[in-house]
Each structure stands twice: as structure tokens, then as C-alpha cells.
Write a protein that holds these residues in place. Structure first.
Motif, short mmCIF file in Angstrom:
data_model
loop_
_atom_site.label_atom_id
_atom_site.label_comp_id
_atom_site.label_asym_id
_atom_site.label_seq_id
_atom_site.Cartn_x
_atom_site.Cartn_y
_atom_site.Cartn_z
N LYS A 103 0.69 -1.28 -0.18
CA LYS A 103 0.00 0.08 0.10
C LYS A 103 0.90 1.23 -0.06
N THR A 104 1.92 1.27 0.65
CA THR A 104 3.09 2.26 0.72
C THR A 104 3.60 2.40 -0.66
N ILE A 105 3.99 1.53 -1.24
CA ILE A 105 4.58 1.75 -2.61
C ILE A 105 3.42 2.15 -3.49
N PHE A 106 2.35 1.76 -3.57
CA PHE A 106 1.17 2.02 -4.46
C PHE A 106 1.02 3.47 -4.36
N HIS A 107 0.80 4.10 -2.86
CA HIS A 107 0.36 5.56 -2.75
C HIS A 107 1.72 6.21 -3.34
N ASN A 108 2.93 5.89 -3.09
CA ASN A 108 4.02 6.84 -3.64
C ASN A 108 3.94 6.60 -5.24
N GLN A 109 3.54 5.50 -5.78
CA GLN A 109 3.65 5.67 -7.39
C GLN A 109 2.61 6.45 -7.88
N TYR A 158 2.52 9.26 -10.56
CA TYR A 158 1.52 9.15 -11.69
C TYR A 158 0.99 10.35 -12.22
N ARG A 159 0.43 10.89 -11.05
CA ARG A 159 -0.35 12.39 -11.23
C ARG A 159 0.78 13.27 -11.78
N LEU A 160 1.99 13.32 -11.19
CA LEU A 160 2.86 14.34 -11.96
C LEU A 160 3.55 13.94 -13.06
N GLY A 161 2.93 12.61 -13.74
CA GLY A 161 3.64 12.20 -14.75
C GLY A 161 5.08 11.76 -14.92
N ALA A 162 5.46 11.09 -13.71
CA ALA A 162 6.70 10.53 -13.55
C ALA A 162 6.86 9.12 -14.07
N PHE A 163 5.79 8.49 -14.54
CA PHE A 163 5.87 7.14 -15.19
C PHE A 163 4.42 7.15 -15.83
N ASP A 164 4.35 5.99 -16.91
CA ASP A 164 3.20 5.77 -17.28
C ASP A 164 2.30 5.20 -16.72
N TYR A 165 0.94 4.70 -17.40
CA TYR A 165 -0.05 4.15 -16.79
C TYR A 165 0.34 2.49 -16.90
N SER A 166 1.16 2.02 -17.58
CA SER A 166 1.21 0.54 -17.49
C SER A 166 2.26 0.25 -16.21
N ALA A 167 2.94 1.20 -15.92
CA ALA A 167 3.94 1.06 -14.80
C ALA A 167 2.98 1.00 -13.56
N LEU A 168 1.95 1.80 -13.47
CA LEU A 168 1.09 1.83 -12.32
C LEU A 168 0.20 0.64 -12.41
N LEU A 169 -0.17 0.15 -13.56
CA LEU A 169 -1.03 -1.13 -13.52
C LEU A 169 -0.06 -2.37 -13.00
N ASP A 170 1.21 -2.50 -13.30
CA ASP A 170 2.13 -3.46 -12.61
C ASP A 170 2.03 -3.55 -11.09
N THR A 171 1.75 -2.10 -10.74
CA THR A 171 1.90 -1.87 -9.35
C THR A 171 0.75 -2.53 -8.46
N GLU A 172 -0.47 -2.09 -9.41
CA GLU A 172 -1.85 -2.47 -9.04
C GLU A 172 -1.73 -4.15 -9.05
N LYS A 173 -1.25 -4.72 -9.87
CA LYS A 173 -1.41 -6.38 -10.06
C LYS A 173 -0.56 -6.53 -8.63
N SER A 174 0.55 -6.08 -8.28
CA SER A 174 1.28 -6.37 -7.26
C SER A 174 0.40 -6.42 -5.95
N LEU A 175 -0.11 -5.16 -5.80
CA LEU A 175 -1.00 -4.91 -4.64
C LEU A 175 -2.07 -5.87 -4.69
N SER A 176 -2.85 -6.25 -5.75
CA SER A 176 -3.98 -7.11 -5.70
C SER A 176 -3.27 -8.65 -5.52
#
Length: 434
Positions: A379-385, A389-407
Motif C-alpha cells: 500500500k505504501t509503494i502504491f500510494h507513492n507511485q 503518476y499524477r505528476l507524470g513521472a511514469f506511464d499508466y502501464s507501470a501503475l498497473l504493474d504496481t496494482e497487480k502486485s498490490l492485488s
């Protein structure tokens, strides 16, 4: 989740004219409520009452057996008897005369009192053993019901956790879609990534609805196990990851062992009973009767009544039973040997079951602790990413990878919490703490 998880369950069906009282239940309270309400538990008590009545029936065989008999014999044509000449006055030659009367009636009372019958004592012992065995069978049935209620209670807790996690996933995907929509409108996100965020949100909503449905089904099943009305609100007070170590110590013999021992006792008593059938039995009998002799049915005339009585000592010595019971004795000797082996195997099974349950609980506690730590870290990693993501530091696919790990971490946490409670129930059963 160190704090207790409270699940308030309201099932709304049709019209409700008044508010139901909420039942706040721990798992042990749910078990007691189910045992009190369920009809099968109440029905099983009749088996004990019937077995108890058989003990009284066996004991009553020592009581005297009293009966009344009566016979009215009327002979329209009497049988003649040979009367030698000179026996009766006026009959100098041998002749045929009827000496009986047409109406011969007898009314009497009989009494038989057993004095010695070794099989009667064995029947009483057998009935008492059957009563104890029936009580153990009822106990085994109650334990099965306790397990059913415990698993239903646990399932509600599990489905509640899955429901909350699915709601969290749906909330995250709503936020993803909102961020993706804003970025797409600003031209900083390609359309495919935007559509993907929208699709993921729709899938998450559907999974959340399915989790809600599964939760309601689990609540329905728990109400069924408790035998409470369908619209009864429930509040479950036990925590899903709470562990009670009091069940680690074995609490007496398991009912399976006691049943096998009682069955073995039955075999020994049956063997003894058939041996005792080879012994003689002794009883005393008595009779008091009134005999009425007349050509008419004038029972009110006391002249024609005469009493008689007797006392008898009855001895019964079996002879052919020595041959008839030989195969029966062999059968029960074999059953005794068979149950000795079954007892030894069942002891080994229970020892292994206890050892396995203790190991499973220790592993489940460790896995649950690790899964919880991973869950908090993810959860900590997800909130950081998410912020990046809001700041445009990395794309949506990287966020989905984090979501998969969180799930995946959430699923592991759910599974570890479930296995922890299940291992505790298994240890509780193995150590005879139900």
C-alpha cells in the motif's frame, strides 16, 4: 488487523414492519445459539431418551411376571368313562358312563419370579453401554454441527474481508480512471491507456458486485446454520486474524475413541452373555385358581366353585445351545480382536492429526504475519507511485504493474487470514476442545 472486525449484516427482504434486534455473536456464542436452535440437535436427544428407556426395560426383567388366565369349556356331548361292575351302586356289570360335567371353567392368577438368570444382568450392562454409546454419538453429531457453524462464521468473515478489499480495488480504479481522464483531456495520455483505465474500472466494479453477492450468500448460510429468521441482523465480533492458543492442550479423549471403546465393551458383554446362555436358569412359579363344575352356567352358585393352587420351582438347563452358540462366540471374539486394531489405528490417526494441526497453525500464524507486512508495504509503494503518476513521472502501464502486485498481496493476505482461522478450528477439533 489487530482490532476486532465488526460486520453488521442487514438483509432486507420484502416489507419490514419492525426493526429486528441485532445479534452480536462471537464464534463460541454462535455455536451455542446454533445448538440451542437447531432441530436436529433436539431430535437427537430422543435417541438418548429411547436408549435410557431400554435400560429400564432390561432392569424390569427381574420383576415378577404376574398374569391372569381363564378358560370356559363347554361340552355338549360328554366323553364316557369305563366303570367296572360293582364300583358304583346299581351297576353290577362293567358299563360306560359320563363322569364329567358339561361346563368346566377355570379362572386363575399366575406368578413367575426369576431367581437366577445370568443373562439378565448382561442385558442390563449391555443397555447401559448402548446408552453411553448413544450419548457419544450425539456428542459426535454436535461436534460436526459446531464445525459447520464455525466454518459458516469464518466464511462470513472471509467474504466480508473480500468485500472490503474488492471495494478498495474498485475505489482505486475509479481514481485511476479519474486521473487518466484528466490526463487524456490534457493530451498527456494516449487514448488506449485511457480506455484501458475505463475498462479496468468497469471490471473492478463488477468484481465488487460479485463480492457483495458472495457475502450475502455467506450470511444467508450462517443464518441457516444458526436456525434464525432470514431477516435477523447479525454482528460478528471475532477478529479474522485473532488466534486463541488455549486449544493447544488436549482436553480428554476424543469421542471417536470413546465410541470405539464402548463398541468394544458391547462386544465383550455380548460374548459374556452368549456364554451365560449355556448356564442353567432358576425361577419360582405360583398359581391360584378357582374351578367351576356344573351342567349350567350358574356361576353365582358358590356350591360348584372349588379353589386349587400350587408353588413350583422351575429349572431350565440348556443343552443344544452349546452347539448353536459356538459360531456366535467365535464371531464376537473376532470382533473384539478387530476393535483392538481399530483402537490402535485411531489413536495413531488422532496423534498425527494433533501434530499436523499444531504445525499448520504455527505455519499459518507465520504466513499471516508476513502477508500482513507485505500488504502494508504494498500500500505504501502504491500510494507513492500514484502520486508520481499524477505528476507524470511514469506511464499508466507501470501503475498497473504496481496494482497487480498490490492485488496479489491482498489475495495472499485474505488467504493467509482464512488459513489462520481454519487451522485454529482444526486444532480445536483435534485437541477435543469443542
Amino acid at each position: 488487523m489487530k482490532k476486532n472486525i465488526f460486520l453488521i449484516i442487514f438483509l432486507v427482504t420484502g416489507r419490514m414492519s419492525y426493526a429486528q434486534t441485532t445479534l452480536t455473536l462471537s464464534r463460541s456464542e454462535a455455536i451455542q445459539l446454533g445448538l440451542k436452535n437447531r432441530f436436529d440437535v433436539q431430535a437427537n436427544q430422543y435417541d438418548v431418551a429411547i436408549a435410557s428407556a431400554r435400560v429400564k426395560q432390561a432392569s424390569n426383567k427381574w420383576l415378577p411376571d404376574m398374569s391372569g388366565d381363564g378358560q370356559v369349556k363347554y361340552s355338549p356331548q360328554l366323553q364316557n368313562s369305563v366303570i367296572p361292575g360293582g364300583v358304583l351302586p346299581g351297576y353290577n356289570e362293567t358299563t360306560l358312563l359320563p363322569l364329567m360335567v358339561k361346563n368346566e371353567s377355570v379362572f386363575g392368577l399366575n406368578l413367575v419370579q426369576p431367581l437366577f438368570d445370568a443373562t439378565l444382568n448382561s442385558e442390563i450392562k449391555l443397555a447401559r453401554t448402548e446408552l453411553a454409546l448413544q450419548e457419544e454419538k450425539n456428542r459426535a453429531a454436535q461436534i460436526d454441527i459446531m464445525l459447520q457453524i464455525s466454518r459458516a462464521y469464518l466464511d462470513v468473515q472471509l467474504k466480508g474481508l473480500q468485500k472490503r478489499v474488492a471495494a478498495d480495488i474498485a475505489a482505486r480504479n475509479h481514481e485511476y480512471e479519474m486521473i487518466a481522464t484528466g490526463m487524456y483531456n490534457n493530451g498527456t495520455l494516449i487514448e488506449n491507456h485511457y480506455l484501458r483505465a475505463r475498462l479496468d474500472r468497469e471490471n473492478a466494479d463488477q468484481l465488487s458486485k460479485q463480492a457483495d453477492q458472495n457475502y450475502e450468500l455467506s450470511v444467508m448460510h450462517l443464518r441457516y446454520q444458526l436456525n434464525v429468521p432470514d431477516d435477523t441482523p447479525l454482528l460478528l465480533s471475532d477478529s479474522l486474524d485473532a488466534v486463541t492458543i488455549a486449544y493447544d492442550k488436549t482436553n480428554g479423549e476424543r469421542t471417536e475413541l470413546r465410541q470405539l471403546k464402548l463398541q468394544q465393551e458391547e462386544n465383550r458383554i455380548q460374548l459374556q452373555k452368549y456364554k451365560q446362555e449355556l448356564l442353567p436358569s432358576l425361577s419360582i412359579g405360583a398359581n391360584y385358581s378357582q374351578l367351576f363344575l356344573s351342567d349350567k352356567f350358574n356361576y353365582g352358585n358358590g356350591r360348584w366353585w372349588s379353589p386349587f393352587s400350587y408353588v413350583a420351582l422351575n429349572v431350565h438347563v440348556p443343552i443344544s445351545s452349546h452347539v448353536k452358540n459356538k459360531s456366535v462366540l467365535t464371531t464376537y471374539r473376532q470382533k473384539i480382536s478387530q476393535h483392538e486394531l481399530l483402537l490402535r489405528q485411531r489413536n495413531a490417526d488422532i496423534n498425527y492429526e494433533v501434530q499436523q494441526a499444531r504445525t499448520s497453525l504455527a505455519n499459518a500464524m507465520l504466513n499471516q504475519r508476513n502477508a500482513k507486512d507485505s500488504y502494508e508495504l504494498s500500500k505504501t509503494i502504491f500510494h507513492n507511485q500514484q502520486a508520481q503518476y499524477r505528476l507524470g513521472a511514469f506511464d499508466y502501464s507501470a501503475l498497473l504493474d504496481t496494482e497487480k502486485s498490490l492485488s496479489a498481496t491482498e489475495r495472499n493476505y485474505i488467504q493467509s487470514a482464512y488459513e489462520l482461522m481454519l487451522a485454529q478450528i482444526q486444532l480445536q477439533k483435534a485437541t477435543n476442545n469443542f
